[in-house]
Design an enzyme around this catalytic site. Structure first.
Site, PDB file in Angstrom:
ATOM      1  N   ARG A 129      19.553  19.899  39.709  1.00 37.01           N
ATOM      2  CA  ARG A 129      18.925  19.312  38.503  1.00 37.01           C
ATOM      3  C   ARG A 129      19.682  18.080  38.002  1.00 37.01           C
ATOM      4  NH1 ARG A 129      18.475  24.594  37.925  1.00 37.01           N
ATOM      5  NH2 ARG A 129      16.384  25.400  38.239  1.00 37.01           N
ATOM      6  N   LYS A 153      14.983   3.928  37.559  1.00 34.19           N
ATOM      7  CA  LYS A 153      13.776   4.381  38.267  1.00 34.19           C
ATOM      8  C   LYS A 153      14.166   4.721  39.694  1.00 34.19           C
ATOM      9  CE  LYS A 153       9.870   2.085  36.088  1.00 34.19           C
ATOM     10  NZ  LYS A 153       8.770   1.143  36.332  1.00 34.19           N
ATOM     11  N   GLU A 172      13.023 -12.450  41.963  1.00 33.12           N
ATOM     12  CA  GLU A 172      13.178 -11.573  40.784  1.00 33.12           C
ATOM     13  C   GLU A 172      14.135 -12.210  39.767  1.00 33.12           C
ATOM     14  OE1 GLU A 172      11.339  -8.869  40.552  1.00 33.12           O
ATOM     15  OE2 GLU A 172      10.976  -8.080  42.575  1.00 33.12           O
ATOM     16  N   LYS A 207      17.493  -7.357  32.474  1.00 34.12           N
ATOM     17  CA  LYS A 207      16.865  -6.084  32.831  1.00 34.12           C
ATOM     18  C   LYS A 207      17.345  -4.990  31.891  1.00 34.12           C
ATOM     19  CE  LYS A 207      15.055  -2.884  35.907  1.00 34.12           C
ATOM     20  NZ  LYS A 207      14.616  -2.531  37.244  1.00 34.12           N
ATOM     21  N   GLU A 209       9.158   3.046  30.133  1.00 35.07           N
ATOM     22  CA  GLU A 209       7.972   2.206  30.317  1.00 35.07           C
ATOM     23  C   GLU A 209       6.742   2.705  29.588  1.00 35.07           C
ATOM     24  OE1 GLU A 209       7.595   0.291  34.060  1.00 35.07           O
ATOM     25  OE2 GLU A 209       5.504  -0.217  33.717  1.00 35.07           O
ATOM     26  N   ARG A 225       8.513  -2.646  28.840  1.00 44.05           N
ATOM     27  CA  ARG A 225       9.114  -2.659  30.182  1.00 44.05           C
ATOM     28  C   ARG A 225       8.133  -3.212  31.210  1.00 44.05           C
ATOM     29  NH1 ARG A 225      13.224   1.793  32.981  1.00 44.05           N
ATOM     30  NH2 ARG A 225      13.326   0.737  34.983  1.00 44.05           N
ATOM     31  N   ASN A 266       6.892  -6.519  35.301  1.00 48.04           N
ATOM     32  CA  ASN A 266       5.890  -6.595  36.367  1.00 48.04           C
ATOM     33  C   ASN A 266       5.241  -7.968  36.473  1.00 48.04           C
ATOM     34  OD1 ASN A 266       6.269  -3.950  37.131  1.00 48.04           O
ATOM     35  ND2 ASN A 266       4.804  -3.181  35.634  1.00 48.04           N
ATOM     36  N   HIS A 292       3.714  -9.116  39.639  1.00 51.00           N
ATOM     37  CA  HIS A 292       3.691  -7.954  40.525  1.00 51.00           C
ATOM     38  C   HIS A 292       2.291  -7.407  40.763  1.00 51.00           C
ATOM     39  CE1 HIS A 292       7.987  -8.128  40.188  1.00 51.00           C
ATOM     40  NE2 HIS A 292       8.152  -7.052  40.927  1.00 51.00           N
ATOM     41  N   HIS A 336       1.719  -6.946  44.424  1.00 54.82           N
ATOM     42  CA  HIS A 336       1.483  -5.634  45.045  1.00 54.82           C
ATOM     43  C   HIS A 336       0.180  -5.634  45.847  1.00 54.82           C
ATOM     44  CE1 HIS A 336       4.238  -3.332  42.005  1.00 54.82           C
ATOM     45  NE2 HIS A 336       4.917  -3.777  43.058  1.00 54.82           N
ATOM     46  N   HIS A 387       8.572  -7.929  49.617  1.00 57.14           N
ATOM     47  CA  HIS A 387       8.220  -7.760  48.208  1.00 57.14           C
ATOM     48  C   HIS A 387       8.445  -9.028  47.371  1.00 57.14           C
ATOM     49  CE1 HIS A 387       7.775  -5.784  44.326  1.00 57.14           C
ATOM     50  NE2 HIS A 387       8.956  -6.280  43.980  1.00 57.14           N
TER      51      HIS A 387
HETATM   52  N1  LIG Z   1      13.984   1.282  41.194  1.00 61.73           N
HETATM   53  C1  LIG Z   1      13.560   0.119  40.772  1.00 61.73           C
HETATM   54  O1  LIG Z   1      13.529  -0.173  39.567  1.00 61.73           O
HETATM   55  C2  LIG Z   1      13.105  -0.889  41.778  1.00 61.73           C
HETATM   56  C3  LIG Z   1      12.910  -2.217  41.386  1.00 61.73           C
HETATM   57  C4  LIG Z   1      12.561  -3.149  42.361  1.00 61.73           C
HETATM   58  C5  LIG Z   1      12.423  -2.752  43.683  1.00 61.73           C
HETATM   59  N2  LIG Z   1      12.621  -1.446  44.019  1.00 61.73           N
HETATM   60  C6  LIG Z   1      12.509  -1.001  45.421  1.00 61.73           C
HETATM   61  O2  LIG Z   1      13.510  -1.669  46.181  1.00 61.73           O
HETATM   62  C7  LIG Z   1      13.092  -1.717  47.547  1.00 61.73           C
HETATM   63  C8  LIG Z   1      13.378  -3.096  48.086  1.00 61.73           C
HETATM   64  O3  LIG Z   1      14.766  -3.327  48.011  1.00 61.73           O
HETATM   65  P1  LIG Z   1      15.482  -4.358  48.997  1.00 61.73           P
HETATM   66  O4  LIG Z   1      14.748  -5.634  48.980  1.00 61.73           O
HETATM   67  O5  LIG Z   1      16.913  -4.311  48.713  1.00 61.73           O
HETATM   68  O6  LIG Z   1      15.114  -3.715  50.416  1.00 61.73           O
HETATM   69  P2  LIG Z   1      16.012  -2.932  51.509  1.00 61.73           P
HETATM   70  O7  LIG Z   1      16.797  -1.868  50.897  1.00 61.73           O
HETATM   71  O8  LIG Z   1      15.044  -2.577  52.583  1.00 61.73           O
HETATM   72  O9  LIG Z   1      16.988  -4.079  52.024  1.00 61.73           O
HETATM   73  C9  LIG Z   1      16.453  -5.190  52.721  1.00 61.73           C
HETATM   74  C10 LIG Z   1      17.082  -5.319  54.115  1.00 61.73           C
HETATM   75  O10 LIG Z   1      18.385  -5.874  53.967  1.00 61.73           O
HETATM   76  C11 LIG Z   1      19.360  -5.049  54.601  1.00 61.73           C
HETATM   77  N3  LIG Z   1      20.582  -5.236  53.839  1.00 61.73           N
HETATM   78  C12 LIG Z   1      20.866  -4.796  52.583  1.00 61.73           C
HETATM   79  N4  LIG Z   1      22.036  -5.273  52.169  1.00 61.73           N
HETATM   80  C13 LIG Z   1      22.532  -6.036  53.183  1.00 61.73           C
HETATM   81  C14 LIG Z   1      23.701  -6.826  53.346  1.00 61.73           C
HETATM   82  N5  LIG Z   1      24.606  -6.959  52.355  1.00 61.73           N
HETATM   83  N6  LIG Z   1      23.888  -7.464  54.520  1.00 61.73           N
HETATM   84  C15 LIG Z   1      22.961  -7.366  55.504  1.00 61.73           C
HETATM   85  N7  LIG Z   1      21.831  -6.666  55.393  1.00 61.73           N
HETATM   86  C16 LIG Z   1      21.610  -6.011  54.249  1.00 61.73           C
HETATM   87  C17 LIG Z   1      18.769  -3.687  54.595  1.00 61.73           C
HETATM   88  O11 LIG Z   1      19.326  -2.868  55.598  1.00 61.73           O
HETATM   89  C18 LIG Z   1      17.291  -3.988  54.836  1.00 61.73           C
HETATM   90  O12 LIG Z   1      17.065  -4.190  56.194  1.00 61.73           O
HETATM   91  C19 LIG Z   1      11.612  -1.363  47.551  1.00 61.73           C
HETATM   92  O13 LIG Z   1      11.456  -0.078  48.073  1.00 61.73           O
HETATM   93  C20 LIG Z   1      11.214  -1.398  46.080  1.00 61.73           C
HETATM   94  O14 LIG Z   1      10.180  -0.481  45.775  1.00 61.73           O
HETATM   95  C21 LIG Z   1      12.959  -0.523  43.094  1.00 61.73           C
HETATM   96 ZN   LIG Z   2       9.888  -6.538  42.045  1.00 61.93          ZN
END
Ligand SMILES: NC(=O)c1ccc[n+]([C@@H]2O[C@H](COP(=O)([O-])OP(=O)(O)OC[C@H]3O[C@@H](n4cnc5c(N)ncnc54)[C@H](O)[C@@H]3O)[C@@H](O)[C@H]2O)c1
Ligand SMILES: [Zn+2]
Length: 376
Positions: free
Chosen positions: A129, A151, A193, A234, A244, A248, A252, A255, A259, A274
């Protein structure tokens, strides 16, 4: 925003009462992770979750730094990519956390981008939990966005991020050196972003980015400044509306269109990632706002010219391959945002840094606009 801070490290505090935490931003933080964690958290055991791209680059340094601070760790290396945000991998992560007997004062550490952060945070939120959670975000997107705010979640066949919990981290360590190994394309995607925070409600920050983006891309103090300003932005939004229910949603901006484009390209990262969808989406949101006589078309042109300058796509026509027709994009939008009586909720703008939540946008206007903008 004129003076670039000379201090090598910045701290942003997220004041969420008993869930408050610090975000540290600067070079060399992985090497100091053990000391920073030990200074704040009681537990002396950690489960590190990472991916196969990040592990060979930074895992050893993190493990050693924990060890030096008297923190024992076990590691789980998952495949890289969006598909990892699945029940299957969530189960593997939960199993690992239980297997190495992480108790409530111990912690899960996410070492990776948003995919690893979202999945690990979800596991940390549900095992026993809720156990403690430390984010070590390694992509620009995760440093400025996903690691802050609590999130967490995974995807399923009905869509992205539909299953998850709110679970705030106890500490975020954004080591800005690690961004040097990120591909140029992923760095730019995260930058979309960063620009978004300026466009939401910080016109001075947007102007600063227009003048300083090359220094942000190069690294050093400007990069740290941009990440810290983004985390602060943020944090402000999250503190005002943690779950949200209202404001919040401003996060978006761009987005809704973004999306829809991601869905239209079946989340195929070779066509669109993205942040690229968000870049095109932010230009569309500004153009649509101009079309609705809310903002000047000059603002849309200014947004587009900045995003173009950094190398981001700004037009649907730049997405490789054939896009489905406007009606299909519209369906995706309607699924993303609930349509009430033909009206949609959208983030629109009155100008640079003057975004607002509009809950009465006629779906028919959006469709007409999309038909005009559609490349085919
Ligand atoms: N929780 C939230 O509030 C929130 C907000 C925005 C996005 N997200 C989520 O985040 C995800 C996207 O995140 P992302 O863009 O980091 O994607 P990701 O985690 O897939 O990373 C992108 C790529 O870069 C590589 N990578 C990461 N750090 C590296 C580094 N220092 N050197 C070399 N390679 C590296 C990863 O292995 C991957 O191949 C999505 O799933 C999205 O839904 C969540
Ligand atoms: Zn985003």
């Amino acid at each position: 925003m004129n003076a670039i801070a000379s201090a090598p490290e910045r701290k942003v505090h997220v004041p969420l009462g008993e869930r408050a935490y610090d975000i540290l931003i600067g070079p060399g933080l992985i090497a100091r992770a053990g000391a920073e964690i030990a200074a704040r958290l009681k537990g002396r055991k950690a489960a590190i979750i990472t991916d196969e791209h990040v592990a060979p680059l930074y895992l050893d340094a993190l493990v050693q730094s924990l060890e030096a601070a008297g923190i024992a760790s076990a590691t789980l290396v998952l495949p890289a990519g969006e598909k990892t945000k699945s029940f299957e991998h969530l189960m593997t992560a939960c199993d690992k956390v239980l297997e190495v007997r992480i108790e409530r004062n111990d912690y899960v550490i996410a070492l990776g981008g948003g995919v690893i952060g979202d999945l690990s945070g979800f596991a940390a939120g549900i095992v026993r939990r809720g156990v403690r959670f430390v984010q070590v975000p390694t992509s620009l997107l995760s440093q400025v966005d996903s690691s802050v705010g609590g999130k967490t979640g995974i995807n399923n066949r009905h869509g992205k991020n539909l299953i998850g919990v709110f679970h705030q981290p106890d500490l975020v360590l954004a080591d800005t050196d690690v961004l040097n190994s990120l591909s140029a394309r992923e760095f730019r995607a995260g930058y979309a972003e960063v620009a978004k925070y300026g466009l939401i409600d910080k016109p001075d920050f947007f102007a600063w980015l227009e003048a300083n983006w090359q220094a942000v891309f190069a690294g050093g103090a400007a990069r740290i400044e941009a990440i810290a300003t983004s985390c602060q932005a943020k944090s402000d939004v999250v503190v005002a509306d943690e779950r949200e229910t209202g404001q919040r949603a401003l996060l978006n901006l761009g987005h809704t269109f973004g999306h829809a484009l991601e869905a239209a390209t079946a989340y195929d990262s070779s066509r669109l990632v993205h942040g690229e969808g968000v870049s095109i989406g932010m230009v569309l949101a500004h153009e649509f706002s101009a079309r609705m006589n809310l903002a000047s078309p000059d603002d849309a042109r200014r947004v587009e010219s900045h995003l173009k300058a950094v190398g981001l796509p700004t037009r649907m026509s730049e997405i490789p391959g054939v896009l489905p027709p406007a009606e299909v994009l519209m369906d995706a939008i309607a699924q993303d945002k609930k349509v009430k009586g033909g009206k949609l909720t959208f983030i629109l703008t009155r100008g640079i840094g003057q975004s607002f939540v509009a809950d009465d946008v006629p779906a028919s206007e959006v469709l007409t606009f999309l038909k005009e903008k559609h490349p085919q």
